[in-house]
Design a protein around this motif. Structure first.
Motif, short mmCIF file in Angstrom:
data_model
loop_
_atom_site.label_atom_id
_atom_site.label_comp_id
_atom_site.label_asym_id
_atom_site.label_seq_id
_atom_site.Cartn_x
_atom_site.Cartn_y
_atom_site.Cartn_z
N ALA A 163 15.08 23.92 8.41
CA ALA A 163 13.84 23.31 8.89
C ALA A 163 13.24 24.09 10.06
CB ALA A 163 14.10 21.87 9.31
N GLY A 164 13.91 25.13 10.53
CA GLY A 164 13.36 25.95 11.59
C GLY A 164 13.95 25.71 12.97
N PHE A 165 15.09 25.02 13.02
CA PHE A 165 15.75 24.75 14.31
C PHE A 165 16.93 25.70 14.51
CE2 PHE A 165 13.99 20.49 13.35
CZ PHE A 165 13.33 20.23 14.55
N ALA A 166 17.18 26.03 15.78
CA ALA A 166 18.48 26.54 16.16
C ALA A 166 19.36 25.32 16.43
CB ALA A 166 18.38 27.41 17.41
N ALA A 167 20.56 25.30 15.88
CA ALA A 167 21.41 24.11 15.97
C ALA A 167 22.78 24.49 16.54
CB ALA A 167 21.59 23.48 14.59
N VAL B 266 24.90 17.14 17.45
CA VAL B 266 24.24 18.42 17.21
C VAL B 266 22.99 18.48 18.08
CG1 VAL B 266 23.16 19.91 15.49
CG2 VAL B 266 25.08 18.44 14.83
N GLU B 267 22.86 19.57 18.85
CA GLU B 267 21.65 19.79 19.64
C GLU B 267 20.81 20.84 18.93
OE1 GLU B 267 22.99 18.65 24.17
OE2 GLU B 267 22.46 20.73 23.72
N THR B 268 19.51 20.58 18.89
CA THR B 268 18.60 21.48 18.20
C THR B 268 17.48 21.91 19.14
OG1 THR B 268 17.26 19.63 17.36
CG2 THR B 268 19.07 20.41 15.98
N ARG B 269 17.03 23.16 18.95
CA ARG B 269 15.91 23.69 19.71
C ARG B 269 14.95 24.36 18.74
NH1 ARG B 269 17.24 24.58 25.17
NH2 ARG B 269 14.99 24.74 25.43
N ARG B 270 13.65 24.20 19.02
CA ARG B 270 12.65 24.94 18.24
C ARG B 270 12.78 26.42 18.55
NH1 ARG B 270 7.62 23.08 16.84
NH2 ARG B 270 7.24 25.26 16.40
N GLY C 187 10.29 24.81 22.69
CA GLY C 187 11.28 24.61 23.74
C GLY C 187 11.81 23.20 23.81
N GLY C 188 11.36 22.32 22.92
CA GLY C 188 11.84 20.95 22.92
C GLY C 188 13.30 20.87 22.50
N LEU C 189 13.91 19.72 22.78
CA LEU C 189 15.33 19.51 22.54
C LEU C 189 15.52 18.32 21.61
CD1 LEU C 189 18.39 19.97 23.28
CD2 LEU C 189 18.02 18.34 25.16
N GLY C 190 16.42 18.47 20.64
CA GLY C 190 16.85 17.34 19.83
C GLY C 190 18.32 17.07 20.11
N ARG C 191 18.67 15.79 20.21
CA ARG C 191 20.08 15.40 20.37
C ARG C 191 20.40 14.39 19.28
NH1 ARG C 191 22.70 13.84 25.48
NH2 ARG C 191 24.18 15.50 25.00
N HIS C 192 21.30 14.77 18.38
CA HIS C 192 21.55 13.99 17.19
C HIS C 192 23.04 13.65 17.09
CE1 HIS C 192 17.48 14.92 15.83
NE2 HIS C 192 17.72 16.14 16.22
N ALA C 193 23.37 12.38 17.26
CA ALA C 193 24.74 11.89 17.07
C ALA C 193 24.88 11.48 15.61
CB ALA C 193 25.01 10.71 17.98
N ILE C 194 25.88 12.03 14.92
CA ILE C 194 26.00 11.85 13.47
C ILE C 194 27.42 11.44 13.11
CG2 ILE C 194 25.65 12.93 11.22
CD1 ILE C 194 23.97 15.09 12.72
#
Length: 294
Positions: free
Chosen positions: A250-254, A290-294, A196-203
């Motif tokens: 890698a296993g993320f929903a993006a 891009v936001e990613t969730r496990r 349920g963690g969140l990734g926030r990636h500015a690219i």
């Protein structure tokens, strides 16, 4: 959110792109000491910022986004490739993060305790419960008072337990990761990310010698060489679609939540090396989040 890149976006110094490339490559060829280059303001792997918005308000937006999606504040945060933004440790602590990690390939974090104290003061001005850093005599003491650790080296993430991180942040970092190293990095992020963690990636997807696509002219054999890597020019030249696919592998929903599109074909777009034409034109955006969730 979709916006159009303004004229002159990320153009940098007013020099022809090929002059900038030549200077960078010449510097790399003579193997000047990296510390000396950094003292001259060259070849830093992130920019220096002393803006309260970047130091405090941006972390607050990351935390607010996590809260909006999960209904709670993140207990832990990891920032990848922060450079001098390690000073934001005090902001994350003030925002309720109990465990803070910063992971980088090199140590470019401020050593002056005053940098961390300033961020704590800015957080307090915004009514946040900032950590007391008045007694910190060293950077390590300031980080410890914030509940933060600075991890340096290619295997830095190995020090973080499985599933320990609620919120992962990267700010114009992933485009600098070598193509062959990116799957390993994203797999490591998947390992440390909490369910349920969140990734926030500015690219950034533009080149870094003028805010266009001129470096797409070069062959992969040259561009992936150690020479280019030493120069500070290197970006992995992946399109947005390829980057999203790497997260998914890698296993993320993006999900792409922001994109900055070119108003027209940027310089270099008509000269792309033949081996790179497989990237769809619609993937060639200037910037995306891009936001990613496990």
């Amino acid at each position: 959110m979709i916006a159009t890149a303004p004229a002159g976006y990320a153009a940098g110094a007013p020099l022809p792109w090929w002059v900038k490339v030549a200077v960078k490559l010449a510097t790399a060829a003579v193997h000047l000491p990296r510390d000396g280059l950094r003292r001259l303001g060259l070849n830093r792997h992130t920019f220096i910022a002393d803006d309260p918005d970047r130091l405090v308000d941006e972390p607050a937006r990351h935390v607010a986004r996590f809260r909006a999606l999960t209904g709670r504040a993140p207990r832990s945060v990891l920032e990848i490739g922060p450079g001098r933004m390690v000073a934001r440790a005090a902001a994350y602590a003030a925002l309720g993060c109990e465990q803070i990690w910063f992971a980088d390939v090199e140590d470019d974090a401020p050593t002056d305790v005053a940098a961390y104290q300033r961020v704590a003061a800015l957080a307090a001005e915004r009514g946040l419960p900032a950590p007391d850093l008045s007694g910190a005599g060293t950077r390590d003491a300031a980080l410890a008072a914030c509940g933060a650790r600075l991890l340096i080296g290619p295997d830095a993430l190995a020090a973080i337990p499985d599933g320990a991180v609620d919120l992962v942040i990267s700010d114009v970092v992933l485009e600098h990761v070598r193509r062959d190293a990116l799957p390993g990095l994203l797999a490591a992020l998947a390992r440390v990310s909490a369910p349920g963690g969140l990734g926030r990636h500015a690219i950034d997807f533009h080149d870094h010698v003028g805010g266009a696509l001129n470096t797409l002219r070069f062959s992969p054999g040259f561009w992936e060489s150690a020479w280019v890597g030493r120069s500070g020019l290197y970006v992995n030249r992946m399109g947005l679609g390829a980057m999203v696919a790497a997260f998914q592998a890698a296993g993320f929903a993006a999900e792409v939540t922001e994109r900055l599109v070119w108003p027209g074909a940027p310089p270099g777009a008509a000269k792309i090396h033949a081996s790179l034409h497989a990237t769809p034109a619609e993937d060639r955006v200037a910037f995306a989040r891009v936001e990613t969730r496990r």
